[in-house]
Design an enzyme around this catalytic site. Sequence first.
Site, PDB file in Angstrom:
ATOM      1  N   LYS A  50       1.296  10.149   5.376  1.00 33.68           N
ATOM      2  CA  LYS A  50       1.411   8.788   5.923  1.00 33.68           C
ATOM      3  C   LYS A  50       2.687   8.097   5.446  1.00 33.68           C
ATOM      4  CE  LYS A  50      -3.594   8.266   6.614  1.00 33.68           C
ATOM      5  NZ  LYS A  50      -4.785   7.384   6.521  1.00 33.68           N
TER       6      LYS A  50
ATOM      7  N   LYS B  33      -2.371  -1.417  -3.681  1.00 35.68           N
ATOM      8  CA  LYS B  33      -3.219  -0.229  -3.599  1.00 35.68           C
ATOM      9  C   LYS B  33      -2.377   1.026  -3.668  1.00 35.68           C
ATOM     10  CE  LYS B  33      -6.334   2.047  -0.440  1.00 35.68           C
ATOM     11  NZ  LYS B  33      -6.628   2.228   0.942  1.00 35.68           N
TER      12      LYS B  33
ATOM     13  N   LYS C 259       0.850  -1.189   0.000  1.00 39.94           N
ATOM     14  CA  LYS C 259       0.000   0.000   0.000  1.00 39.94           C
ATOM     15  C   LYS C 259       0.885   1.237   0.000  1.00 39.94           C
ATOM     16  CE  LYS C 259      -3.543   2.458   2.554  1.00 39.94           C
ATOM     17  NZ  LYS C 259      -4.556   2.396   3.594  1.00 39.94           N
TER      18      LYS C 259
HETATM   19  C1  PBG Z   1      -7.129   3.716   5.578  1.00 34.99           C
HETATM   20  C2  PBG Z   1      -7.648   3.444   4.229  1.00 34.99           C
HETATM   21  C3  PBG Z   1      -7.554   4.319   3.171  1.00 34.99           C
HETATM   22  C4  PBG Z   1      -8.228   3.740   2.124  1.00 34.99           C
HETATM   23  C5  PBG Z   1      -8.703   2.508   2.552  1.00 34.99           C
HETATM   24  N1  PBG Z   1      -8.336   2.330   3.862  1.00 34.99           N
HETATM   25  C6  PBG Z   1      -6.940   5.678   3.099  1.00 34.99           C
HETATM   26  C7  PBG Z   1      -5.580   5.905   3.592  1.00 34.99           C
HETATM   27  O1  PBG Z   1      -4.793   4.973   3.790  1.00 34.99           O
HETATM   28  O2  PBG Z   1      -5.237   7.060   3.824  1.00 34.99           O
HETATM   29  C8  PBG Z   1      -8.395   4.371   0.781  1.00 34.99           C
HETATM   30  C9  PBG Z   1      -9.607   4.039   0.047  1.00 34.99           C
HETATM   31  C10 PBG Z   1      -9.876   4.906  -1.123  1.00 34.99           C
HETATM   32  O3  PBG Z   1      -9.201   5.927  -1.382  1.00 34.99           O
HETATM   33  O4  PBG Z   1     -10.839   4.581  -1.826  1.00 34.99           O
HETATM   34  N2  PBG Z   1      -6.539   2.793   6.296  1.00 34.99           N
END
Ligand code: PBG
Length: 338
Positions: free
Chosen positions: A231, A262, A202
């Site tokens: 982050k 992701k 991620k």
């Molecule tokens: C947070 C999380 C995020 C998403 C899913 N779980 C955002 C982030 O990590 O800041 C993103 C989902 C999306 O943008 O559709 N743990």
Amino acid sequence: MTKAPLAAYPALRMRRLRQADWIRRLVRETVLTPADLIWSMVVHEGEGQIPVGSMPGISRFSVKDCAAAAKEARSLGIPAIAVFPHIDGAKKDATGRLAHDPNGIVATAVKAMKDAAPEVGIMCDVALDPFTDHGHDGLLENGRIVNDATVETLVAQALMQAKAGCDILAPSDMMDGRCGAIRSALEAEGLQDVMIMSYAAKYASAFYGPYREAIGSGKLGTGSVDNPADKKTYQMDNANHAEALREVALDIAEGADMVMVKPGMPYLDIVRQVVDAFGMPTFAFQVSGEYAMIMAAAQNGWLDEDRSILESLGGFKRAGASGVITYFAPRAARLLGA
Ligand code: PBG
């Protein structure tokens, strides 16, 4: 007599297999079906549907709407729903205390959906960000996200979700060691059938922007000591690919059943590398910003909406993904004839 365009290779006419729909269908290498889709859905604590401004066509659903959506998923042939909570700002705190509330909105929504359509898989995000007032996925100490203490609360959150009936736990927090800790806790509690789909690779991404509005985690980014601006100390640097393979290897070793990359579209190279390297069920998340991009262009008349949706989703299949988590799921399933 007209000369063949490539006289030296008269047999090489690639267009021969593109001349009609029937032959194109016959030689097609990958197919997208509703069974490839996981429906990404936001639930809120109130009644009715609340549109998300930055995601045209998407609303936060009430628990009742989620239950109805589970039935809709069943009839559309969508195998699973990923549910994300929107929490009232006043209920958030620095430690994300409500993340493991057994009577909270996540548990309530999971139960309602499993009651309505038990044949549909339910997936929950394991991370603190919807519940923390600073919007980070973990616990903050002196401006740093602390790893091991965060993992402890994530385990409590994951167990709560599993006990509420969640089928797939999806840790999205990027803390080290969380898959192993969750897997051990599940074993210890006799919950060995609960699956883990780890957000293994991620990336720290601009494409999560609209999601923050959707779940109301707007505060992130002041940059002050008690609220780091991004982050990047836990999510991956978007320049890296070898690191993604190490992340995936670790999560598999710790007990993940499936892995995820992701965001989606800008990271299709990573999807392909993970599939080739591990042969694991590998999913991609077409995130909120990807949804917003397509919808914004379509609303301006710059893109054909239906075709762009299907082409973007088809790309994940071509890259080797087992499936896609997407806000387009019901829409795409209908376009696919469900
Ligand atoms: C947070 C999380 C995020 C998403 C899913 N779980 C955002 C982030 O990590 O800041 C993103 C989902 C999306 O943008 O559709 N743990």
